[in-house]
Design a protein around this motif. Structure first.
Motif, PDB file in Angstrom:
ATOM      1  N   LEU A 104       0.797  -1.230   0.000  1.00  0.00           N
ATOM      2  CA  LEU A 104       0.000   0.000   0.000  1.00  0.00           C
ATOM      3  C   LEU A 104       0.832   1.285   0.000  1.00  0.00           C
ATOM      4  CD1 LEU A 104      -2.808  -1.102   2.500  1.00  0.00           C
ATOM      5  CD2 LEU A 104      -2.820  -1.249  -0.012  1.00  0.00           C
ATOM      6  N   ASP A 136      -3.916  -8.801   3.422  1.00  0.00           N
ATOM      7  CA  ASP A 136      -5.121  -8.554   2.636  1.00  0.00           C
ATOM      8  C   ASP A 136      -5.778  -9.884   2.270  1.00  0.00           C
ATOM      9  OD1 ASP A 136      -6.698  -8.059   0.065  1.00  0.00           O
ATOM     10  OD2 ASP A 136      -6.089  -6.013   0.592  1.00  0.00           O
ATOM     11  N   LYS A 175      -9.818  -3.552   8.616  1.00  0.00           N
ATOM     12  CA  LYS A 175      -8.864  -2.541   9.053  1.00  0.00           C
ATOM     13  C   LYS A 175      -9.179  -1.275   8.259  1.00  0.00           C
ATOM     14  CE  LYS A 175      -4.786  -3.521  10.080  1.00  0.00           C
ATOM     15  NZ  LYS A 175      -3.407  -3.489   9.654  1.00  0.00           N
ATOM     16  N   GLU A 198      -7.452   0.333   6.174  1.00  0.00           N
ATOM     17  CA  GLU A 198      -6.907   0.316   4.814  1.00  0.00           C
ATOM     18  C   GLU A 198      -7.233  -0.933   4.005  1.00  0.00           C
ATOM     19  OE1 GLU A 198      -3.805  -1.814   7.298  1.00  0.00           O
ATOM     20  OE2 GLU A 198      -5.324  -0.274   7.614  1.00  0.00           O
ATOM     21  N   LYS A 199      -7.849  -1.957   4.648  1.00  0.00           N
ATOM     22  CA  LYS A 199      -8.077  -3.202   3.910  1.00  0.00           C
ATOM     23  C   LYS A 199      -8.964  -4.163   4.688  1.00  0.00           C
ATOM     24  CE  LYS A 199      -3.918  -5.360   5.833  1.00  0.00           C
ATOM     25  NZ  LYS A 199      -2.553  -5.815   5.588  1.00  0.00           N
TER      26      LYS A 199
END
Length: 184
Positions: A34, A134, A157, A159-160
């Motif tokens: 990321l 992920d 989460k 972010e993912k």
């Protein structure tokens, strides 16, 4: 690839290693890291923050003096997984990234994750390693399973969507002993 590959793991120097790590984390093969759009100052800032953090560390893995992987170790009580699972004493979180290469070696990434896990379990206080890749990163799920990780559940989460997985010392030792038997 030889099963006797040895690695040296050293603390990442945020200024000295930033350019190297920048090339790794922005490479298309590192999409799950990321940081694909990160600029060099962003990477310097990120790893300076990790170096200053009490509960997060970054390392460079070398083979024959050449940097070949990045590893992060964190305390999931304070970083990454706060409030997302029930931590146990001796839990440690981990991320790893193998440097991109034009000449991939069969079994190399598995040798890296095995070395990373052995490094973490070399600390007698570590009882279990926690990861949260992920959910769509099927390649890392297979690698994790190969060294003893057992998926627990999917978590959200910021972010993912992640697959929370755990590996105890006994699970790691059993998985790596089984792998050695297969190679023998």
């Amino acid at each position: 690839m030889s099963t006797s590959t040895t690695f040296h793991i050293r603390t990442l120097d945020p200024l000295k290693d930033a350019e190297l790590v920048h090339g790794w984390v922005t490479h298309p093969k590192a999409s799950f890291w990321l940081m694909g759009d990160a600029r060099l100052p962003d990477v310097e800032r990120e790893y300076m923050g990790i170096a200053a953090a009490e509960h997060h560390d970054a390392f460079i893995g070398e083979r024959d003096g050449e940097p070949v992987f990045l590893m992060e170790r964190y305390d999931p009580v304070h970083v990454e997984l706060v409030g997302l699972y029930e931590p146990e004493p001796g839990d440690v979180g981990m991320h790893f990234l193998v440097a991109p290469t034009d000449t991939p070696e069969h079994g190399f990434t598995r040798a890296v994750i095995t070395a990373v896990m052995a490094h973490l379990f070399a600390d007698p206080a570590v009882r279990r390693v926690v990861v949260e890749p992920d959910v769509s990163n099927k390649a890392v799920h297979a690698l994790n399973e190969a060294v003893g990780f057992v998926p627990d559940r999917e978590i959200d989460k910021p972010e993912k969507r992640a697959l929370l997985s755990f590996c105890t010392r006994a699970q790691f030792e059993a998985a790596t002993a089984q792998a050695e038997e297969v190679r023998a």
